[in-house]
Design a protein around this motif. Structure first.
Motif, PDB file in Angstrom:
ATOM      1  N   ILE A  37       0.813  -1.209   0.000  1.00  0.00           N
ATOM      2  CA  ILE A  37       0.000   0.000   0.000  1.00  0.00           C
ATOM      3  C   ILE A  37       0.850   1.264   0.000  1.00  0.00           C
ATOM      4  CG2 ILE A  37      -2.084  -0.947   1.064  1.00  0.00           C
ATOM      5  CD1 ILE A  37      -1.144  -0.074   3.722  1.00  0.00           C
ATOM      6  N   MET A  77       1.759  -6.762   3.291  1.00  0.00           N
ATOM      7  CA  MET A  77       2.583  -5.829   2.497  1.00  0.00           C
ATOM      8  C   MET A  77       2.417  -4.381   2.956  1.00  0.00           C
ATOM      9  SD  MET A  77       2.495  -7.319  -1.342  1.00  0.00           S
ATOM     10  CE  MET A  77       3.192  -8.893  -1.763  1.00  0.00           C
ATOM     11  N   GLY A  79       4.540  -3.261   5.308  1.00  0.00           N
ATOM     12  CA  GLY A  79       5.855  -2.966   5.897  1.00  0.00           C
ATOM     13  C   GLY A  79       6.430  -1.687   5.311  1.00  0.00           C
ATOM     14  N   THR A  95       0.947 -15.237   2.623  1.00  0.00           N
ATOM     15  CA  THR A  95       0.146 -15.984   3.605  1.00  0.00           C
ATOM     16  C   THR A  95      -1.342 -15.625   3.502  1.00  0.00           C
ATOM     17  OG1 THR A  95       0.635 -14.287   5.235  1.00  0.00           O
ATOM     18  CG2 THR A  95       2.042 -16.248   5.261  1.00  0.00           C
ATOM     19  N   ALA A 115      -0.598 -17.616  10.233  1.00  0.00           N
ATOM     20  CA  ALA A 115       0.192 -16.378  10.113  1.00  0.00           C
ATOM     21  C   ALA A 115      -0.480 -15.290   9.282  1.00  0.00           C
ATOM     22  CB  ALA A 115       1.550 -16.704   9.509  1.00  0.00           C
ATOM     23  N   GLY A 138      -1.587   1.511  13.139  1.00  0.00           N
ATOM     24  CA  GLY A 138      -2.404   2.150  12.106  1.00  0.00           C
ATOM     25  C   GLY A 138      -2.786   1.241  10.947  1.00  0.00           C
ATOM     26  N   ALA A 139      -1.934   0.252  10.641  1.00  0.00           N
ATOM     27  CA  ALA A 139      -2.211  -0.634   9.498  1.00  0.00           C
ATOM     28  C   ALA A 139      -3.026  -1.847   9.914  1.00  0.00           C
ATOM     29  CB  ALA A 139      -0.890  -1.080   8.875  1.00  0.00           C
ATOM     30  N   ALA A 153       6.586  -5.880  15.395  1.00  0.00           N
ATOM     31  CA  ALA A 153       5.878  -4.597  15.309  1.00  0.00           C
ATOM     32  C   ALA A 153       5.681  -3.968  16.691  1.00  0.00           C
ATOM     33  CB  ALA A 153       4.528  -4.824  14.623  1.00  0.00           C
ATOM     34  N   GLY A 154       5.561  -2.650  16.673  1.00  0.00           N
ATOM     35  CA  GLY A 154       5.406  -1.898  17.926  1.00  0.00           C
ATOM     36  C   GLY A 154       3.998  -1.334  18.048  1.00  0.00           C
ATOM     37  N   GLY A 205      11.704 -12.233   7.836  1.00  0.00           N
ATOM     38  CA  GLY A 205      11.567 -13.252   6.792  1.00  0.00           C
ATOM     39  C   GLY A 205      12.883 -13.795   6.289  1.00  0.00           C
ATOM     40  N   ILE A 209       9.845 -18.967   7.649  1.00  0.00           N
ATOM     41  CA  ILE A 209       8.510 -18.449   7.330  1.00  0.00           C
ATOM     42  C   ILE A 209       7.588 -18.819   8.481  1.00  0.00           C
ATOM     43  CG2 ILE A 209       6.562 -18.540   5.735  1.00  0.00           C
ATOM     44  CD1 ILE A 209       8.587 -19.250   3.543  1.00  0.00           C
ATOM     45  N   HIS A 383       5.530   7.604  18.986  1.00  0.00           N
ATOM     46  CA  HIS A 383       5.161   6.889  20.221  1.00  0.00           C
ATOM     47  C   HIS A 383       6.172   7.325  21.282  1.00  0.00           C
ATOM     48  CE1 HIS A 383       2.993   4.540  17.255  1.00  0.00           C
ATOM     49  NE2 HIS A 383       4.109   4.107  16.725  1.00  0.00           N
ATOM     50  N   ASN A 459      14.518 -14.484   1.513  1.00  0.00           N
ATOM     51  CA  ASN A 459      14.596 -13.022   1.560  1.00  0.00           C
ATOM     52  C   ASN A 459      16.036 -12.512   1.569  1.00  0.00           C
ATOM     53  OD1 ASN A 459      12.948 -10.872   1.308  1.00  0.00           O
ATOM     54  ND2 ASN A 459      12.351 -10.719   3.462  1.00  0.00           N
TER      55      ASN A 459
HETATM   56  C1  LIG Z   1      -0.522   3.293   8.101  1.00  0.00           C
HETATM   57  C2  LIG Z   1       0.554   2.437   8.672  1.00  0.00           C
HETATM   58  C3  LIG Z   1       0.835   2.514  10.024  1.00  0.00           C
HETATM   59  C4  LIG Z   1       1.829   1.700  10.585  1.00  0.00           C
HETATM   60  N1  LIG Z   1       2.084   1.801  11.916  1.00  0.00           N
HETATM   61  C5  LIG Z   1       3.023   1.006  12.465  1.00  0.00           C
HETATM   62  C6  LIG Z   1       3.302   1.083  13.858  1.00  0.00           C
HETATM   63  O1  LIG Z   1       2.742   1.895  14.595  1.00  0.00           O
HETATM   64  N2  LIG Z   1       4.216   0.229  14.366  1.00  0.00           N
HETATM   65  C7  LIG Z   1       4.885  -0.688  13.574  1.00  0.00           C
HETATM   66  O2  LIG Z   1       5.698  -1.448  14.097  1.00  0.00           O
HETATM   67  N3  LIG Z   1       4.654  -0.758  12.249  1.00  0.00           N
HETATM   68  C8  LIG Z   1       3.750   0.065  11.677  1.00  0.00           C
HETATM   69  N4  LIG Z   1       3.518  -0.015  10.337  1.00  0.00           N
HETATM   70  C9  LIG Z   1       4.315  -0.941   9.504  1.00  0.00           C
HETATM   71  C10 LIG Z   1       3.683  -2.307   9.234  1.00  0.00           C
HETATM   72  O3  LIG Z   1       2.298  -2.271   9.336  1.00  0.00           O
HETATM   73  C11 LIG Z   1       4.264  -3.373  10.163  1.00  0.00           C
HETATM   74  O4  LIG Z   1       5.635  -3.521   9.891  1.00  0.00           O
HETATM   75  C12 LIG Z   1       3.580  -4.745  10.042  1.00  0.00           C
HETATM   76  O5  LIG Z   1       4.040  -5.549  11.105  1.00  0.00           O
HETATM   77  C13 LIG Z   1       3.853  -5.462   8.725  1.00  0.00           C
HETATM   78  O6  LIG Z   1       2.970  -6.566   8.600  1.00  0.00           O
HETATM   79  P1  LIG Z   1       2.580  -7.126   7.156  1.00  0.00           P
HETATM   80  O7  LIG Z   1       1.703  -8.303   7.342  1.00  0.00           O
HETATM   81  O8  LIG Z   1       2.028  -6.048   6.306  1.00  0.00           O
HETATM   82  O9  LIG Z   1       4.012  -7.600   6.636  1.00  0.00           O
HETATM   83  P2  LIG Z   1       4.679  -7.373   5.203  1.00  0.00           P
HETATM   84  O10 LIG Z   1       4.786  -5.929   4.901  1.00  0.00           O
HETATM   85  O11 LIG Z   1       4.027  -8.206   4.189  1.00  0.00           O
HETATM   86  O12 LIG Z   1       6.154  -7.938   5.480  1.00  0.00           O
HETATM   87  C14 LIG Z   1       7.006  -7.284   6.361  1.00  0.00           C
HETATM   88  C15 LIG Z   1       8.251  -8.152   6.569  1.00  0.00           C
HETATM   89  O13 LIG Z   1       7.887  -9.370   7.207  1.00  0.00           O
HETATM   90  C16 LIG Z   1       8.183 -10.495   6.388  1.00  0.00           C
HETATM   91  N5  LIG Z   1       7.072 -11.420   6.555  1.00  0.00           N
HETATM   92  C17 LIG Z   1       5.748 -11.207   6.352  1.00  0.00           C
HETATM   93  N6  LIG Z   1       5.032 -12.288   6.692  1.00  0.00           N
HETATM   94  C18 LIG Z   1       5.911 -13.219   7.116  1.00  0.00           C
HETATM   95  C19 LIG Z   1       5.801 -14.549   7.604  1.00  0.00           C
HETATM   96  N7  LIG Z   1       4.615 -15.161   7.715  1.00  0.00           N
HETATM   97  N8  LIG Z   1       6.920 -15.207   7.953  1.00  0.00           N
HETATM   98  C20 LIG Z   1       8.149 -14.630   7.842  1.00  0.00           C
HETATM   99  N9  LIG Z   1       8.312 -13.380   7.370  1.00  0.00           N
HETATM  100  C21 LIG Z   1       7.207 -12.671   7.027  1.00  0.00           C
HETATM  101  C22 LIG Z   1       8.361  -9.949   4.984  1.00  0.00           C
HETATM  102  O14 LIG Z   1       9.255 -10.728   4.216  1.00  0.00           O
HETATM  103  C23 LIG Z   1       8.934  -8.565   5.273  1.00  0.00           C
HETATM  104  O15 LIG Z   1      10.320  -8.654   5.501  1.00  0.00           O
HETATM  105  C24 LIG Z   1       2.549   0.808   9.753  1.00  0.00           C
HETATM  106  C25 LIG Z   1       2.262   0.737   8.383  1.00  0.00           C
HETATM  107  C26 LIG Z   1       1.293   1.544   7.838  1.00  0.00           C
HETATM  108  C27 LIG Z   1       1.004   1.417   6.377  1.00  0.00           C
END
Ligand SMILES: Cc1cc2nc3c(=O)[nH]c(=O)nc-3n(C[C@H](O)[C@H](O)[C@H](O)COP(=O)(O)OP(=O)(O)OC[C@H]3O[C@@H](n4cnc5c(N)ncnc54)[C@H](O)[C@@H]3O)c2cc1C
Length: 466
Positions: A37, A77, A79, A95, A115, A138-139, A153-154, A205, A209, A383, A459
């Motif tokens: 996104i 996605m 991240g 996933t 997952a 937020g996401a 994540a935090g 990653g 996985i 934060h 990765n």
């Molecule tokens: C609006 C917005 C607000 C956000 N706020 C925060 C916040 O407050 N705090 C924060 O920490 N983050 C925040 N983020 C970032 C993001 O949402 C986090 O990093 C979230 O944890 C990513 O999850 P995802 O499923 O989208 O992972 P992806 O973006 O798909 O992947 C992130 C990483 O994890 C790996 N991965 C994904 N799934 C797996 C799996 N099953 N096994 C092994 N590896 C995997 C990927 O290879 C990549 O390296 C925000 C993002 C947005 C867009």
């Protein structure tokens, strides 16, 4: 057909035999799919593979391992460090079809999930039983539990409950060679050797996985009160953090701070939200307080805010009077639309450093930035209760990512800060990992990676180069 094409054609057929026709998308079926996104780009991949369970992931990985095929794990996605970014020769293992909440135990207060479950779905399921999953960000409507684990994540509740690594009791992971490590414990205490589970949390990653997890739940608060405060100085911001934590023991659930420019943008012409506070101060605090006494909880908070106002600790304050107002207050902190409307290009940052160093750090980065690029702008927020600062930087007409990165990251070395508080390193911060971690630490990470993924297919190139 070249030998290489024939080889990848055979591999894709093998994968199809595991996940079925609908479990693998190639060519036109992935053209036009978003690469995330935030990226604005379309997905680049040899194939998008969508297994449904651990067994399928393991079998897919065995084939990929034999073929030396690179695999990029992907969740929602969302991240922000480029960790899920892929190229046309790589397989993206998504996933998205592993989205089952398998069970919930209200006695142990745990939930077993696949997952790919979306974070918000975990919140909603827990709430049905009066429980709460503490990670929130937020996401939430798009990110997955696997992604949350892989990035550690935090978000907005770290002050009270810690980061994602505190919320995971058990984990199931498929390694690069297809072997399955299942540590699906649901107990809080387990001192039986190395904590293998934690090795995967925050590994982005690169080590395995994540396919399933046992999540820790907490009792949900009876209610949440949200206040917005206008604060005249940074010293008072720091004092108020200690004050509220002391007078509301265990109840302060979020302590977010916005510098004035962020507050003004998100309550100005680019936003639909009217400013709840007209008083102009350099800082605005947004706090969440969990209430366990419906009769007196809110009254107590009102009383505390009145005292703060009378003593000049705050210049103005507002307590949300309804759930919709609470959501609006949070939108001022979390909404990214106004900055996307105002600026044609923005760079996002996520760093941590000691609280007392923050205001000088922000102003020195701002000064360096606007001296180098006259039309540049910097918005600061974060934060702050966790020492975590975010910047949104508009670099002006100059497209100067490397120069801006250096301005943000270099001073953190001397301040003993971190180039990534919560988003991870991915591709974006790889060059700066050495500003926060020593060469010895990075070498140990490399050795771990080589031991767990000797073919370097999981990765590769994320976090660091081997
Ligand atoms: C609006 C917005 C607000 C956000 N706020 C925060 C916040 O407050 N705090 C924060 O920490 N983050 C925040 N983020 C970032 C993001 O949402 C986090 O990093 C979230 O944890 C990513 O999850 P995802 O499923 O989208 O992972 P992806 O973006 O798909 O992947 C992130 C990483 O994890 C790996 N991965 C994904 N799934 C797996 C799996 N099953 N096994 C092994 N590896 C995997 C990927 O290879 C990549 O390296 C925000 C993002 C947005 C867009």
């Amino acid at each position: 057909m070249s030998a290489m094409n024939r080889q990848s054609g055979e591999l894709l057929e093998q994968i199809k035999s595991v996940v079925g026709e609908t479990g693998i998308l190639t060519g036109d079926a992935i053209t036009g799919r978003s690469a995330g996104i935030w990226s604005g780009e379309t997905l680049q991949a040899l194939a998008l593979v969508r297994p449904q369970n651990t067994e399928e992931v393991a079998r897919v990985m065995r084939f990929c391992h034999q073929a030396g095929q690179v695999v990029v794990p992907a969740g929602g996605m969302t991240g922000l460090a480029g960790g899920h970014q892929s190229s046309r020769s790589e397989i993206v293992l998504s996933t998205e079809r592993m989205n089952r909440i398998e069970s919930m135990d209200t006695h142990t207060r745990t939930m077993v999930v696949q997952a790919g479950v979306i974070l918000q779905n975990v919140h909603e399921r827990a709430a049905e039983e009066g429980l709460m999953f503490a990670l929130d960000l937020g996401a939430r409507a798009s990110c997955t539990i696997g992604g949350n684990i892989a990035t550690n994540a935090g978000g907005v509740r770290v002050l009270r409950y810690g980061m994602m690594r505190e919320q995971v009791l058990g984990l199931e992971v498929v390694l690069a060679d297809g072997s399955v490590v299942s540590s699906m414990f649901n107990v809080l205490k387990n001192n039986t050797g190395y904590d293998l589970r934690q090795m995967f949390v925050g590994s982005e990653g690169t080590l395995g996985i994540v396919t399933r997890a046992v999540l820790r739940l907490h009792e949900a608060p009876l209610a949440t009160e949200t206040a917005l405060l206008a604060v005249p100085t940074w010293d008072k911001v720091m004092e108020l953090l200690r004050y509220f934590d002391a007078v509301l023991p265990g109840a302060l659930a979020a302590f977010e701070v916005m510098w004035r420019d962020h507050y003004v943008l998100n309550t100005g012409p680019f936003s639909e939200i009217e400013p709840p506070l007209e008083t102009e101060t350099p800082f605005y605090i947004l706090l969440d307080v969990f209430i366990s006494d419906l009769d007196h909880g809110r009254a107590k908070l009102e009383e505390l805010l009145t005292t703060c106002l009378e003593q000049g600790e705050i210049a103005d304050g507002a307590l949300a009077t309804s759930e919709s107002e609470r959501v609006r207050f949070w939108q001022i902190r979390e909404d990214f639309e106004p900055e996307q409307k105002k600026f044609e290009r923005i760079y996002g940052y996520d760093v941590s450093l000691p609280l007392e160093a923050m205001p000088d750090y922000v102003e020195s980065v701002r000064a360096e930035l606007t001296t180098a690029f006259a039309d540049a702008e910097l918005l600061a927020y974060g934060h702050i209760g966790d020492g975590n600062l975010h910047f949104t930087i508009y670099p002006g007409q100059a497209c100067a990512r490397d120069a801006v990165d250096e301005m943000v990251y270099f001073p953190l070395k001397a301040l003993h800060g971190s180039v990534s508080a919560e988003h991870g390193i991915g591709l974006e911060k790889k060059a700066y990992l050495g500003y926060t971690r020593s060469e010895t630490e990075i070498e140990l990470m490399r050795r771990t990676k080589r031991m767990m993924d000797p073919e370097n297919i999981l990765n590769p190139g994320k976090l660091f180069d081997l």
